[in-house]
Design a protein around this motif. Structure first.
Motif, PDB file in Angstrom:
ATOM      1  N   ALA A   1       0.917  -1.040   0.023  1.00 28.32           N
ATOM      2  CA  ALA A   1      -0.106  -0.024   0.050  1.00 28.32           C
ATOM      3  C   ALA A   1       0.875   1.097  -0.035  1.00 28.32           C
ATOM      4  CB  ALA A   1      -0.948  -0.113   1.369  1.00 28.32           C
ATOM      5  N   PRO A   2       0.887   1.928  -1.135  1.00 24.54           N
ATOM      6  CA  PRO A   2       1.970   3.078  -1.207  1.00 24.54           C
ATOM      7  C   PRO A   2       1.504   4.034  -0.083  1.00 24.54           C
ATOM      8  CG  PRO A   2       0.900   2.550  -3.339  1.00 24.54           C
ATOM      9  CD  PRO A   2       0.021   1.564  -2.482  1.00 24.54           C
ATOM     10  N   LEU A   3       2.726   4.810   0.346  1.00 24.89           N
ATOM     11  CA  LEU A   3       2.741   5.877   1.248  1.00 24.89           C
ATOM     12  C   LEU A   3       3.179   7.116   0.475  1.00 24.89           C
ATOM     13  CD1 LEU A   3       3.796   4.197   4.432  1.00 24.89           C
ATOM     14  CD2 LEU A   3       1.348   4.854   4.014  1.00 24.89           C
ATOM     15  N   ALA A   4       2.901   8.228   1.052  1.00 22.07           N
ATOM     16  CA  ALA A   4       3.420   9.584   0.711  1.00 22.07           C
ATOM     17  C   ALA A   4       5.064   9.305   0.771  1.00 22.07           C
ATOM     18  CB  ALA A   4       3.036  10.820   1.450  1.00 22.07           C
ATOM     19  N   ALA A   5       5.805   9.815  -0.221  1.00 19.17           N
ATOM     20  CA  ALA A   5       7.212   9.633  -0.282  1.00 19.17           C
ATOM     21  C   ALA A   5       7.842  11.017  -0.101  1.00 19.17           C
ATOM     22  CB  ALA A   5       7.665   8.663  -1.489  1.00 19.17           C
ATOM     23  N   VAL A   6       9.098  11.010   0.271  1.00 19.89           N
ATOM     24  CA  VAL A   6       9.617  12.628   0.325  1.00 19.89           C
ATOM     25  C   VAL A   6      10.930  12.264  -0.393  1.00 19.89           C
ATOM     26  CG1 VAL A   6      10.856  14.020   1.754  1.00 19.89           C
ATOM     27  CG2 VAL A   6       9.100  12.783   2.773  1.00 19.89           C
ATOM     28  N   HIS A   7      11.125  13.030  -1.502  1.00 23.52           N
ATOM     29  CA  HIS A   7      12.352  12.778  -2.433  1.00 23.52           C
ATOM     30  C   HIS A   7      12.897  13.924  -2.563  1.00 23.52           C
ATOM     31  CE1 HIS A   7      10.974   8.834  -3.540  1.00 23.52           C
ATOM     32  NE2 HIS A   7       9.863   9.623  -4.190  1.00 23.52           N
ATOM     33  N   ASP A   8      12.192  15.261  -2.282  1.00 19.74           N
ATOM     34  CA  ASP A   8      13.061  16.491  -2.244  1.00 19.74           C
ATOM     35  C   ASP A   8      13.310  16.739  -0.788  1.00 19.74           C
ATOM     36  OD1 ASP A   8      14.117  18.994  -2.647  1.00 19.74           O
ATOM     37  OD2 ASP A   8      12.299  19.978  -2.724  1.00 19.74           O
ATOM     38  N   PHE A   9      14.805  16.754  -0.583  1.00 15.29           N
ATOM     39  CA  PHE A   9      15.206  16.723   0.721  1.00 15.29           C
ATOM     40  C   PHE A   9      15.022  18.098   1.452  1.00 15.29           C
ATOM     41  CE2 PHE A   9      18.702  17.030  -2.031  1.00 15.29           C
ATOM     42  CZ  PHE A   9      19.732  17.872  -1.413  1.00 15.29           C
ATOM     43  N   ASP A  10      14.890  19.016   0.576  1.00 13.90           N
ATOM     44  CA  ASP A  10      14.587  20.404   1.027  1.00 13.90           C
ATOM     45  C   ASP A  10      13.288  20.404   2.087  1.00 13.90           C
ATOM     46  OD1 ASP A  10      15.952  22.799   1.289  1.00 13.90           O
ATOM     47  OD2 ASP A  10      15.418  23.612  -0.567  1.00 13.90           O
ATOM     48  N   SER A  11      12.345  19.595   1.491  1.00 13.59           N
ATOM     49  CA  SER A  11      11.075  19.548   2.211  1.00 13.59           C
ATOM     50  C   SER A  11      10.977  18.504   3.296  1.00 13.59           C
ATOM     51  CB  SER A  11       9.806  19.475   1.128  1.00 13.59           C
ATOM     52  OG  SER A  11      10.061  18.299   0.380  1.00 13.59           O
ATOM     53  N   ALA A  12      12.064  17.840   3.425  1.00 14.15           N
ATOM     54  CA  ALA A  12      12.016  16.473   4.469  1.00 14.15           C
ATOM     55  C   ALA A  12      12.000  17.082   5.877  1.00 14.15           C
ATOM     56  CB  ALA A  12      13.356  15.742   4.094  1.00 14.15           C
ATOM     57  N   GLY A  13      11.355  16.744   6.659  1.00 12.55           N
ATOM     58  CA  GLY A  13      11.085  17.189   7.872  1.00 12.55           C
ATOM     59  C   GLY A  13      12.067  16.276   8.979  1.00 12.55           C
ATOM     60  N   ASP A  14      12.361  15.079   8.511  1.00 14.64           N
ATOM     61  CA  ASP A  14      13.013  14.170   9.579  1.00 14.64           C
ATOM     62  C   ASP A  14      14.504  14.235   9.383  1.00 14.64           C
ATOM     63  OD1 ASP A  14      13.003  12.158  11.149  1.00 14.64           O
ATOM     64  OD2 ASP A  14      12.025  10.604   9.664  1.00 14.64           O
ATOM     65  N   ILE A  15      14.868  15.077  10.538  1.00 17.08           N
ATOM     66  CA  ILE A  15      16.459  15.295  10.717  1.00 17.08           C
ATOM     67  C   ILE A  15      17.014  14.072  11.432  1.00 17.08           C
ATOM     68  CG2 ILE A  15      18.204  17.083  11.494  1.00 17.08           C
ATOM     69  CD1 ILE A  15      16.091  18.038   9.616  1.00 17.08           C
ATOM     70  N   CYS A  16      18.183  13.734  10.826  1.00 22.63           N
ATOM     71  CA  CYS A  16      18.886  12.698  11.538  1.00 22.63           C
ATOM     72  C   CYS A  16      20.033  12.908  12.144  1.00 22.63           C
ATOM     73  CB  CYS A  16      18.940  11.410  10.366  1.00 22.63           C
ATOM     74  SG  CYS A  16      20.144  11.457   9.257  1.00 22.63           S
ATOM     75  N   SER A  17      20.685  14.208  11.682  1.00 19.55           N
ATOM     76  CA  SER A  17      21.721  14.582  12.525  1.00 19.55           C
ATOM     77  C   SER A  17      21.957  15.996  11.972  1.00 19.55           C
ATOM     78  CB  SER A  17      22.998  13.805  12.006  1.00 19.55           C
ATOM     79  OG  SER A  17      23.404  14.102  10.737  1.00 19.55           O
ATOM     80  N   GLN A  18      22.573  16.539  13.110  1.00 20.96           N
ATOM     81  CA  GLN A  18      22.779  17.957  12.979  1.00 20.96           C
ATOM     82  C   GLN A  18      24.101  18.673  13.756  1.00 20.96           C
ATOM     83  OE1 GLN A  18      19.581  21.257  13.759  1.00 20.96           O
ATOM     84  NE2 GLN A  18      20.411  21.370  15.753  1.00 20.96           N
ATOM     85  N   PHE A  19      24.587  19.479  12.959  1.00 16.49           N
ATOM     86  CA  PHE A  19      25.951  20.018  13.403  1.00 16.49           C
ATOM     87  C   PHE A  19      25.843  21.603  13.224  1.00 16.49           C
ATOM     88  CE2 PHE A  19      26.873  15.638  13.338  1.00 16.49           C
ATOM     89  CZ  PHE A  19      27.683  15.620  14.608  1.00 16.49           C
ATOM     90  N   VAL A  20      26.676  22.297  14.208  1.00 20.13           N
ATOM     91  CA  VAL A  20      26.448  23.549  14.544  1.00 20.13           C
ATOM     92  C   VAL A  20      27.956  24.099  14.423  1.00 20.13           C
ATOM     93  CG1 VAL A  20      25.819  25.714  15.446  1.00 20.13           C
ATOM     94  CG2 VAL A  20      24.060  23.934  14.984  1.00 20.13           C
ATOM     95  N   LYS A  21      28.192  25.232  13.808  1.00 19.64           N
ATOM     96  CA  LYS A  21      29.648  25.834  13.973  1.00 19.64           C
ATOM     97  C   LYS A  21      29.192  27.311  14.104  1.00 19.64           C
ATOM     98  CE  LYS A  21      34.323  25.614  12.508  1.00 19.64           C
ATOM     99  NZ  LYS A  21      35.249  24.535  11.688  1.00 19.64           N
ATOM    100  N   VAL A  22      29.904  27.734  15.034  1.00 15.93           N
ATOM    101  CA  VAL A  22      29.764  29.059  15.172  1.00 15.93           C
ATOM    102  C   VAL A  22      31.025  29.967  15.860  1.00 15.93           C
ATOM    103  CG1 VAL A  22      28.219  31.077  16.515  1.00 15.93           C
ATOM    104  CG2 VAL A  22      27.261  29.001  16.110  1.00 15.93           C
ATOM    105  N   ARG A  23      31.113  31.089  15.220  1.00 19.52           N
ATOM    106  CA  ARG A  23      32.501  31.864  15.426  1.00 19.52           C
ATOM    107  C   ARG A  23      31.933  33.458  15.251  1.00 19.52           C
ATOM    108  NH1 ARG A  23      36.599  30.955  11.822  1.00 19.52           N
ATOM    109  NH2 ARG A  23      36.515  28.955  12.677  1.00 19.52           N
ATOM    110  N   GLY A  24      32.131  34.252  16.403  1.00 20.06           N
ATOM    111  CA  GLY A  24      31.940  35.550  16.414  1.00 20.06           C
ATOM    112  C   GLY A  24      30.351  35.753  16.308  1.00 20.06           C
ATOM    113  N   ASP A  25      29.933  36.733  15.856  1.00 19.95           N
ATOM    114  CA  ASP A  25      28.511  37.161  15.432  1.00 19.95           C
ATOM    115  C   ASP A  25      28.265  37.546  14.135  1.00 19.95           C
ATOM    116  OD1 ASP A  25      26.014  38.186  15.198  1.00 19.95           O
ATOM    117  OD2 ASP A  25      26.191  39.181  17.455  1.00 19.95           O
ATOM    118  N   ILE A  26      27.472  36.702  13.323  1.00 14.58           N
ATOM    119  CA  ILE A  26      27.422  37.140  11.964  1.00 14.58           C
ATOM    120  C   ILE A  26      26.605  38.455  11.700  1.00 14.58           C
ATOM    121  CG2 ILE A  26      27.561  34.971  10.774  1.00 14.58           C
ATOM    122  CD1 ILE A  26      24.596  34.755  10.987  1.00 14.58           C
TER     123      ILE A  26
END
Lengths: 946, 264
Positions: free
Chosen positions: A275-300
């Motif tokens: 039974a087909p389900l909705a599929a996400v192919h455009d990763f811009d619209s994907a909401g399911d984040i599996c990892s995240q890294f942040v790098k900050v220096r100073g104040d942009i």
């Protein structure tokens, strides 16, 4: 069945074959002539080239019956001919091959060309070899060798020739596809048709009823846990889907049959209800984040306020295939109570653990052999086919062969991470950068896999080769219903280098400044590096712009990169090497690195020879003791560890990995600000904790290597294992001299090492041979653990210990009507630290550039709706001898600043990291408009010219 | 599958008449397809038939159906008049494929890479050893009649003819043809003849472009007009990428390059 008789390398042979049996199958599978490989089954790659009545043909698209009554000569039958022998010397001296899977096919084509006419020009050789594809080398050294051999010049001297290459070119080296237990079953995987669906039912009865089918297995037949893949960050990847499919790379069943045709038929008859389900192919619209890294220096905000211009754009790199010349493959069988797998893998220990869990067996009952790999480029870092193979062997108790067809490999197996990044770059009118803001996404596909480590690289290297006083980077991995992403040469650096170099180029051109000057002005100063020299050298070498042919546009581009090698990324990366002499007096170097073609297995014996002061190269062995026992006890003491030691080692490992994995999965779900805050608080105690556990572990298990991590591979190979060899050599020398001092009864200070053993410098006839000193062994270990889990100030994982720095430049021409691109000139200048093996370094850089060019301009996966639209290697366009850039100038800067032996740096990945932005920037120059995505096809290029 | 290798034309035609599949070089029968062919299918290997001659005889270049593309590409018999054919043969696949693929198989295949070149060279296709001879256009449009066998290809000799062929593909070797264009001129009939493949489903002549070049000198302006007409005139019938606009551009550019080549 039909009778076929051929004259095979001068011997009359007769066999019964089916009509559909190809000549390649007859030679390779029936006659065990492993010099006849099979890369594509389409007549494109030429790995199967043989002489049929003295004319080279692709034996994979020729029926055995068509060759009946004719003479067939394979690489194995050619090698003793004087022409071939001389050519092989030329090829080996230039290290013209790497993984070597394609080499016998090249040999056949080249010897034929040499026999027809000589001398041959480079262009003639390129045409003659255009039916043979090599993924590793970029062809330059191959063509050089054939041209030199055709003019009769002697091969250049090779002091320590790569011994593996002789066996590979002669077609004697055994790869996973060449291991062939008798009476084998043919395995096949049933892939999902849907990229997102509920699996309602799976009727296996029709498939099981096909004559010859021995097993049809589904998730219900898995005795242990139904999990595969890289289980470092998540256990979300089922070996066989039972309820839900998440991509067309998901498997729902496996079959084994007595013939390939029966296995195929069974797959065809196995129709799941879904039974087909909705599929996400455009990763811009994907909401399911599996990892995240942040790098900050100073104040942009401050940085952008100080800027005269803010340059913005979004850049994209599509997924791509590794296209290793050997297809993903494995053979498995049972020896007593042990399952043995001979498979293409860089991480046999991970495979063993995963298989043991799938089959619910103790790891001691699973053995993983690693024959040579026909390419890897990162594909084999993550366990793949092995679980399917093991399950079939386990269920049938018979030998099973599982080799993906080329179109399966391209359509179903793992890919490079697709990448999309939005940049904002603040710049002053004079070209000084003030701020960078980057939002980066990577497409993980349906499962976490090793995406967090790639995402960490994306964040860490987002600023590329430049200093930004104010920086804000957020990199995320998102789950989609596209194919599963895995490591691929460059490992994040490649994607992010294209992104940053594109926005930097746009800034320079918007401000109408010289792109080289803008780069020089902003290059990072810490660590000290040779970036400025590399740009100067590239600009100088490129010289005056070439004239455009009538109707063509020309463009020049440069790309500068800073890419990691040697990276603990919050974990521990370690390599153990053992140097020993056996009872026959032969010196040996052992490590846990399997041969994927990079040259590391030759570099380590060379280093050992140099550091010991012997002329003969020690032999290299992939150490089964290291692979079988991560605690290192088997290696050091020669006996397997007791249950308690094993338990202690595993517990200590888990004490590090559990908080790491927890933190990584937590990081994916937090907002950047909160994440940063939390890590500032959590990271310091984690550092201390991890360092404490690691210290205990190193005390108790000095030769231990973490079993949950990939072993040393990629560009850090030489730095890690090379240093380990040096340290092993020191100890080995000391041990040898001390033992000889006792034997000869002279002070150690008078003793020195020679080829044959140890001798007394004041009475050189007094000596002890290696044989007399045996058994003697020493271990060297290099471990990187830097700063624990996260950089407290930024929330990012710890960065690498060293980087590769390079600038590439090229002149190209593009035809505005057809989009054809011709690379007129290409210069690659890299700080290699120290070129210990210059031909190896050259091969890695030239091969990397060719791969980068191929990925940028030729390879279009055409993934739409989660399905790959190209079929096989005739549609997935890896460059041939006629497309690869020619006359590449490679300039090594030797700063001696690397952390490898003698200051050598990693080199393997830099070529393919720098080439895509270099080409993209040259296209920008030619077209006056910027390409914001790669790969780019000629069709798309013409949209820019009209 | 069953296999036979007949040595006479009569046996071959009998086998083909009973549903046999002709096997020339076998490059179109990939292993993965072969595995899917029914067990009862008969493969009729043509290699033992006397179809290997490439000769100039009686005002024609006659090429046996089993002559390989590699031989055509390298044959000294192929004079400048038939250069388009040599170029088309050389542009197919890669050296290994060209040494296996035969002209007969390529002509009989609906997407044959030689079609455009054969169209401008006035080729005819001899079937069943001379029982019938058809203009290449009939074969391109209608295919080979079931049970029939292409036995040779004939091209009329005309020493005043010049011809050329150009192929566009994503890569230089082993590249699938996107668009191919062929051109030829003769002294007798000064107007160049043009044909293209890769826009319509089959290779076709380009009558509009040819008409624009007829009667007058082939000036740069005339070439440009013809190129534009060539790009526009064929019906678009391709299902797979690349798209229509691009394919039409390639036809126009092919015409430009070929006219430059045949004029010089």
């Amino acid at each position: 069945m039909n009778n076929v008789r051929i004259a095979w390398n001068g011997h009359e042979v007769e066999r019964e074959v089916r009509t559909e049996t190809t000549l390649q199958q007859l030679l390779h599978d029936e006659l065990d002539d492993i010099s006849v490989k099979a890369g594509c089954g389409e007549g494109v790659c030429g790995s199967c080239t043989v002489l049929l009545d003295n004319e080279p043909v692709a034996s994979c698209i020729r029926l055995a019956l068509q060759a009946a009554g004719r003479a067939v000569t394979t690489a194995a039958g050619l090698v003793e001919l004087p022409d071939a022998a001389a050519l092989i010397e030329h090829l080996v001296a230039r290290e013209a091959f790497q993984c070597g899977y394609c080499a016998p096919g090249f040999l056949v084509s080249a010897v034929h060309a040499l026999n027809k006419r000589r001398p041959l020009s480079a262009d003639e050789v390129r045409i003659a070899l255009s039916g043979n594809i090599c993924r590793c080398t970029g062809y330059q050294q191959i063509v050089d060798a054939v041209v030199a051999a055709s003019s009769g010049e002697p091969p250049p001297p090779a002091i320590h020739a790569r011994q593996d290459l002789f066996a590979k070119i002669r077609g004697e080296a055994r790869y996973a596809t060449d291991v062939r237990p008798a009476d084998v079953l043919f395995g096949r995987i049933v892939w999902s048709d849907q990229s997102s669906a509920i699996l309602c039912g799976l009727d296996t009865s029709a498939a099981s009823a096909v004559p010859g089918v021995v097993a049809v297995l589904t998730a219900a037949d898995i005795p242990g846990v139904n999990i595969t893949g890289m289980q470092l960050f998540g256990s979300d990847h089922p070996l066989l889907c039972d309820e839900r499919v998440r991509s067309t790379g998901d498997a729902i069943a496996v079959v084994a049959a007595t013939s390939a045709a029966a296995a195929r038929e069974a797959v065809r008859r196995l129709r799941p209800t879904t039974a087909p389900l909705a599929a996400v192919h455009d990763f811009d619209s994907a909401g399911d984040i599996c990892s995240q890294f942040v790098k900050v220096r100073g104040d942009i905000a401050i940085g952008f306020a100080a800027a005269d211009e803010v340059i913005e754009d979004t850049y994209e790199m599509t997924a791509g295939d590794h296209a290793c010349m050997e297809r993903e493959a494995g053979f498995g069988w049972i020896e007593g109570d042990t399952i043995v797998l001979s498979v293409t893998t860089l991480t046999p220990h991970l495979v063993r653990g995963a298989v043991a869990r799938v089959l619910d067996l103790p790891e001691s009952r699973v053995r993983v052999e690693t024959p040579r790999m026909g390419g890897s480029f990162g594909k084999y870092l993550m366990p793949g086919l092995e679980g399917y193979l093991a399950l079939l062997v386990y269920a049938t108790r018979r030998p099973v062969r599982l080799v993906l067809d080329r179109d399966e490999s391209i359509a179903r197996s793992t890919k490079r991470h697709a990448f999309r990044a939005r940049y904002r770059l603040g710049v002053k009118r004079d070209g000084t950068f003030t701020a960078l803001d980057a939002e980066i996404l990577a497409d993980a596909g349906p499962y976490v896999g090793l995406t967090p480590t790639v995402v960490a690289v994306l964040a860490d290297e987002a600023a590329g080769a430049y200093d930004f006083p104010h920086l804000s980077v957020r990199a995320r991995g998102v789950l989609t219903n596209n194919l599963l992403a895995t490591a691929m040469r460059g490992f994040g650096s490649q994607q992010v280098a294209f992104g940053i170099e594109s926005i930097v180029e746009k800034a320079a051109r918007t401000l109408e400044l010289d792109p080289a000057e803008v780069r020089r002005r902003n290059f990072c100063r810490n660590p000290e590096n040779a970036l400025a020299e590399s740009v100067d050298e590239v600009v100088r070498r490129l010289g005056a712009r070439p004239a455009a042919a009538p109707g063509w546009l020309t463009g020049r581009g440069i790309g500068s990169i800073k890419a990691k090698y040697g990276y603990p990324y919050g974990l521990v990366d370690s390599t153990v090497v053992r140097l020993s002499v056996d009872d026959s007096g032969e010196l040996m170097v052992e490590a846990d690195i399997a041969d994927s073609g990079t040259g590391i297995i030759a570099a380590l014996p060379r280093l050992a020879a140099v550091h010991l002061g012997v002329q003969h190269l020690p032999r290299y062995l992939t150490s089964s003791a290291l692979l079988d026992d991560p605690s290192g006890i088997l290696l050091t003491r020669g006996i397997p560890p007791c249950t308690t030691s094993r338990w202690i080692f595993r517990t200590l490992e888990k004490m590090v990995i559990v908080p790491t994995a927890l933190a990584l999965s937590l990081a994916a779900h937090l907002r950047p600000r909160m994440l940063s805050f939390l890590l500032r608080v959590v990271a310091r105690p984690t550092d201390v904790y991890n360092a404490f556990v690691a210290t205990i572990k190193e005390r108790l298990f000095p030769a231990g290597v973490d079993s949950y991590l990939p072993r040393t591979s990629a560009s850090r190979g030489l730095a890690m294992a090379g240093r380990a060899v040096c340290s092993a050599a020191e100890r080995f020398r000391a041990a040898a001299i001390s033992r000889a001092a006792v034997a000869l009864d002279v002070p150690e200070s008078r003793l020195a090492i020679t080829n044959d053993g140890v001798y007394d410098t004041s009475a050189p006839h007094r000596r002890v041979s290696w044989k007399q000193l045996a058994p003697l062994a020493a271990i060297g270990r290099v471990a990187l653990r830097q700063g624990g889990l996260f950089e407290p100030a930024t929330g990012n994982q710890s960065g690498p210990v060293d980087h590769m720095f390079a600038t590439h430049g090229c002149d190209l021409a593009i035809h505005p009507e057809t989009g054809e691109v011709r690379i007129l000139r290409y210069v690659a200048c890299q700080d290699v630290g120290r070129a210990l093996d210059p031909e190896t370094v050259r091969g890695q850089i030239v091969g990397g550039v060719a791969m980068g060019v191929s990925q940028t301009l030729y390879e279009h996966l055409g993934q739409a709706g989660g399905k790959v639209n190209v079929v096989g290697l005739h549609e997935y366009h890896v460059v041939t001898t006629l497309d690869a850039p020619w006359g590449l100038e490679v300039i090594n800067l030797e700063t001696g600043s690397g952390f490898g032996p003698s200051g050598a740096k990693g080199v393997g990945e830099a070529g393919c990291v720098a080439a895509p932005p270099t080409l993209a920037n040259a296209l920008y120059d030619a077209l006056g408009r910027q390409m914001t995505h790669i790969s780019v096809s000629p069709e798309e290029l013409t949209e820019f010219t009209h | 599958m069953r296999y036979t290798r007949p040595s006479t034309l009569a046996e071959t035609l009998a086998d083909l008449g009973q549903g046999g599949m002709a096997l020339g070089g076998g490059t179109l029968l990939l292993p993965r397809d072969a595995a899917d062919v029914g067990a009862e299918q008969l493969l009729v290997d043509l290699q033992a038939l006397p179809l290997h001659d490439l000769i100039v005889d009686g005002g024609f270049l006659s090429i046996g159906a089993m002559v390989t593309l590699a031989r055509i590409a390298a044959s000294p018999l192929i004079s400048p008049a038939w250069k388009a054919l040599a170029q088309a043969a050389h542009a197919v696949g890669n050296p290994n494929v060209r040494r296996a693929a035969t002209i007969g198989g390529n002509v009989a295949w609906p997407g044959g890479d030689l079609h455009a070149a054969l169209l401008v060279l006035d080729a005819s296709v001899v079937c069943d050893g001379g029982a019938c001879e058809l203009p290449i256009r009939n074969i391109i449009e209608g295919g080979v009649r079931g049970g029939a066998l292409v036995t040779s290809i004939r091209l009329p000799q005309d020493d005043t003819r010049h011809s050329a062929y150009v192929k566009f593909a994503w890569r230089a070797a082993s590249g699938k043809t996107i668009v191919a264009v062929a051109a030829s001129t003769t002294a007798k009939n000064g107007a160049p003849r043009l044909a293209a493949a890769g826009v319509a489903a089959r290779a076709m002549r380009l009558p509009d472009a040819e008409a624009l070049l007829a009667g007058g000198p082939v000036t740069p302006e005339a070439v440009e007009d013809a190129a534009r007409a060539a790009g526009a005139e064929l019906p678009f019938e391709m299902a797979k990428p690349p798209g229509e606009k691009y394919r039409r551009r390639l036809v126009a550019e092919g015409v430009r390059r070929l006219l430059a080549a045949v004029r010089s």
